[in-house]
Scaffold this active site. Sequence first.
Site, PDB file in Angstrom:
ATOM      1  CD  GLU A 177       8.926 -27.086  44.759  1.00  0.00           C
ATOM      2  OE1 GLU A 177       8.359 -28.176  44.992  1.00  0.00           O
ATOM      3  OE2 GLU A 177       9.964 -27.004  44.095  1.00  0.00           O
TER       4      GLU A 177
ATOM      5  CD  GLU B 218      13.877 -26.864  46.986  1.00  0.00           C
ATOM      6  OE1 GLU B 218      13.701 -27.844  46.229  1.00  0.00           O
ATOM      7  OE2 GLU B 218      13.165 -26.625  47.969  1.00  0.00           O
TER       8      GLU B 218
HETATM    9  C1  BGC Z   1      11.109 -29.593  47.279  1.00  0.00           C
HETATM   10  C2  BGC Z   1      12.137 -30.368  48.071  1.00  0.00           C
HETATM   11  C3  BGC Z   1      12.442 -31.687  47.402  1.00  0.00           C
HETATM   12  C4  BGC Z   1      13.005 -31.405  46.038  1.00  0.00           C
HETATM   13  C5  BGC Z   1      13.365 -32.647  45.234  1.00  0.00           C
HETATM   14  C6  BGC Z   1      11.312 -29.665  45.791  1.00  0.00           C
HETATM   15  O1  BGC Z   1      10.092 -29.932  45.201  1.00  0.00           O
HETATM   16  O2  BGC Z   1      11.022 -28.275  47.718  1.00  0.00           O
HETATM   17  O3  BGC Z   1      11.642 -30.517  49.373  1.00  0.00           O
HETATM   18  O4  BGC Z   1      13.306 -32.477  48.134  1.00  0.00           O
HETATM   19  O5  BGC Z   1      12.094 -30.657  45.272  1.00  0.00           O
HETATM   20  O6  BGC Z   1      12.244 -33.389  44.928  1.00  0.00           O
END
Ligand code: BGC
Length: 431
Positions: free
Chosen positions: A161, A336
């Site tokens: 990101e 993610e």
């Molecule tokens: C990031 C993570 C973070 C997650 C939740 C993403 O932006 O890669 O490191 O914990 O979102 O905020």
Amino acid sequence: MSFQKDFLWCVGGAAAQQDGGYLDGGKGLNIWDALSEGHVKNNDNCHVACDHFHKWKEDLQLVKELGVNSYRFSVSLARIYPKDEFTVNEEGVKFYTDLVAELEQLGIEPICTLYHWDMPLWLYERGGWKTQLAVEWFERFTKTIVEAISDKVKYWLTFNEPQIFVGHGYQIGKHAPFEKLSQKELQNISRNVMLAHGRAVRVIKKYAKLSPKIGFASTCDVLLPLDGDDEEKAYLASFAGTRSGVYTPSWWCDPMLAGKKPNGCDWLSEEDLKEIYEPLDFAAYNIYNAQHTEEFKYSYAGMPLTDMGWSITPECMYYSAKFMYRRYGLPIMITENGMANIDFVYEDGKVHDPQRSEYLRTHIRNLKCATDEGVPVIGYSCWSFMDNFEWSEGYGKRFGLVYVDYRTQKRIVKDSAYTFRDIIKLNGENL
Ligand code: BGC
């Protein structure tokens, strides 16, 4: 229908969020270790976190128990280069060679992120992403890691990101190093990060022992069509390069995934694009929900929100996969997806989190709808493996499939982890 046969079912974590051991094993300080004070809720810091640096073996057993076939981790850069651009900490390198050896034993495919926001302090003090030094050093760092673990690692993500570490870190000052810079300075930083990405990709291709598969983890704040007719409009608006500056997915994805300038960009040259762009194997992105604008407004009074206050919009999985594939023509990897929930230990000693089970089911089902329409999706990674240091939110927000009691470092597998395991067992057929 289910997902493709060799689908990557994954859980993930990042070094600064889970490792701790901040001064152990020869590690140097990073910007989160050193600069967080006064910027993180409850004055939490990441010095101990989940103590994964010491408990990693047991943790990998838990990863196995969740039934996944892959595991995403990030390399702590200051563990590898603790004090300058030349000195490698062999003990730090060993942590990663041991980690990937154990993953191999367990039959789990590693997915390695090279930069998940924890810039070494020494580099920051010498100008960090504002400088060419960072670009050059990142290339060297990549080579060190690739030489050490590419006999066991096939999947690589250069950056996690960039939208957020540049936006939050240098535009609004919410994340380390907590700066607020001008647009011009942000463009310079963006350009340097992109150049570092291009160099890293070439280094991986040149030195990897296993034939590599390379990407970077973008954000994907897609806009949802409000009714069927709006799909084209939502697609175009989602990728409008100037929509939210460095936060816009295409600000990064257009140059890095397609070798093109994002809409409205006058700060990259054709020469830059050639250096930045090196063909990638997949379009990876992290997605938690859809965004909205004046035009694409889907929020309503009483809309369900996660503990982060983020709206719950499962359709974002379907549209993001379709839109990203349409724009970049690469297989999709979800790096993610997940939610922060108000989790606690019940009287029976377990952590019941039906909201997260529902979130996972509905989001993965929507992703499957995209595959049913022919979008190639190669993997899905739930964020996160265990509760961890949620950056400026500290330990108050829990994203994990595994609960962590930070007083004792005890881990408890949450109910939703078993939901995820059941989905994986049937490769999504039960959705
Ligand atoms: C990031 C993570 C973070 C997650 C939740 C993403 O932006 O890669 O490191 O914990 O979102 O905020």
